[in-house]
Motif scaffolding. Structure first.
Motif, PDB file in Angstrom:
ATOM      1  N   GLU A   2       0.985  -1.209   0.120  1.00  0.00           N
ATOM      2  CA  GLU A   2      -0.200   0.124   0.114  1.00  0.00           C
ATOM      3  C   GLU A   2       0.836   1.158  -0.046  1.00  0.00           C
ATOM      4  O   GLU A   2       2.059   1.203   0.225  1.00  0.00           O
ATOM      5  CB  GLU A   2      -0.724  -0.027   1.178  1.00  0.00           C
ATOM      6  CG  GLU A   2      -1.979  -1.310   1.227  1.00  0.00           C
ATOM      7  CD  GLU A   2      -2.768  -1.088  -0.001  1.00  0.00           C
ATOM      8  OE1 GLU A   2      -3.277  -0.215  -0.299  1.00  0.00           O
ATOM      9  OE2 GLU A   2      -2.960  -2.097  -0.935  1.00  0.00           O
TER      10      GLU A   2
ATOM     11  N   SER B 140      -8.790  -2.483  -7.071  1.00  0.00           N
ATOM     12  CA  SER B 140      -8.504  -3.328  -5.665  1.00  0.00           C
ATOM     13  C   SER B 140      -7.790  -2.716  -4.748  1.00  0.00           C
ATOM     14  O   SER B 140      -7.971  -3.247  -3.565  1.00  0.00           O
ATOM     15  CB  SER B 140      -8.326  -4.574  -6.134  1.00  0.00           C
ATOM     16  OG  SER B 140      -7.157  -4.562  -6.707  1.00  0.00           O
ATOM     17  N   THR B 142      -6.852  -0.689  -1.875  1.00  0.00           N
ATOM     18  CA  THR B 142      -7.640   0.171  -0.556  1.00  0.00           C
ATOM     19  C   THR B 142      -7.201   1.519  -0.615  1.00  0.00           C
ATOM     20  O   THR B 142      -7.882   2.163   0.022  1.00  0.00           O
ATOM     21  CB  THR B 142      -7.196  -0.690   0.689  1.00  0.00           C
ATOM     22  OG1 THR B 142      -5.778  -0.612   0.879  1.00  0.00           O
ATOM     23  CG2 THR B 142      -7.793  -2.277   0.601  1.00  0.00           C
ATOM     24  N   ASP B 143      -6.119   1.732  -0.958  1.00  0.00           N
ATOM     25  CA  ASP B 143      -5.689   3.299  -0.969  1.00  0.00           C
ATOM     26  C   ASP B 143      -5.859   4.074  -2.174  1.00  0.00           C
ATOM     27  O   ASP B 143      -5.065   5.228  -2.668  1.00  0.00           O
ATOM     28  CB  ASP B 143      -4.301   3.494  -0.438  1.00  0.00           C
ATOM     29  CG  ASP B 143      -3.466   2.871  -1.585  1.00  0.00           C
ATOM     30  OD1 ASP B 143      -3.657   1.889  -2.477  1.00  0.00           O
ATOM     31  OD2 ASP B 143      -2.034   2.825  -1.204  1.00  0.00           O
TER      32      ASP B 143
END
Lengths: 58, 167
Positions: A2, B140, B142-143
């Motif tokens: 992320e 997809s 999340t951020d």
């Protein structure tokens, strides 16, 4: 993986330097690919001209 | 970066894609050879890779749609193996960067692609030159909103323009 968004925002100069580096890496990659395939083509030509058609250079 | 599986690529790719130990390579029905590779990006915010695509012998492409379909299959496999952002800086060889950027993003504007990816094509006016950069991110992530915000924020510093394509 992320994102790490908490890093300080880049300046205009930093973004330009980032793009410039990407451009330079791309140019270097293209040059390397051109050389690699030019050698391959030369070897294939030589194999064809030699009469040894079963030589595989790829 | 996780290695791409050529068997998965070739399940749907119109042209057979091979890994030569260094690169992904495919040859078209017209004899054009394309090389594809990925280069890790250095931006400080999110993991990303630059897509490199080369028409190896610089022969003129006859508008072959199967080239786009093959590249899409490769990129889809990239996203199956890596949930990272993909960037593309257009080649500036013949002054057609803007068209290349639009074309590249159009490839990913198909209905099926839109379900899975968000794409952008932007113009960055620097000192004396203009770069055209495209970005594709998987929905997809999340951020995803933060990634897009960061990308748009930085681009806005240059020309106060909105992204040319937004999905």
């Amino acid at each position: 993986m992320e994102a790490t968004m908490l890093r300080p925002k880049r300046t205009r100069e930093e973004v330009l330097a980032w793009l410039d580096a990407a451009r330079q890496r791309k140019a270097a990659w293209e040059k390397r690919i051109d050389e690699k395939f030019s050698v391959r083509a030369k070897h294939k030509r030589e194999a064809a001209e030699s009469g040894y058609y079963d030589l595989e250079w790829a | 970066m996780n290695k791409l599986n050529t068997d998965r690529i070739n399940e749907h790719s119109p042209y057979d894609v091979e890994y030569d130990g260094e690169l992904l390579v495919f040859t078209t029905a017209h004899g054009l050879v394309f090389a594809v590779d990925f280069d890790e990006d250095t931006n400080p915010y999110f993991p990303a890779y630059w897509l490199n695509l080369r028409n190896v012998y610089h022969r003129t492409s006859p508008g072959d749609k199967q080239v786009a379909q093959t590249v899409i299959c490769i990129v889809e496999e990239f996203f199956r193996q890596n949930n990272d952002v993909l960037l593309y800086i257009c080649s500036s060889e013949d002054g057609h960067q803007a068209q290349r950027a639009r074309l590249f993003v159009r490839w990913f504007n198909g209905a099926e692609q839109q379900k899975h990816y968000v794409s952008r094509s932007v113009e960055v006016k620097g000192e004396g030159k203009t770069e055209y950069v495209a970005m594709i991110a998987p929905r997809s992530r999340t951020d995803l909103e933060q990634v897009l915000l960061k990308f748009d924020e930085e681009i806005a510093m240059f020309n106060e323009m909105k992204p040319q394509e937004e999905i």
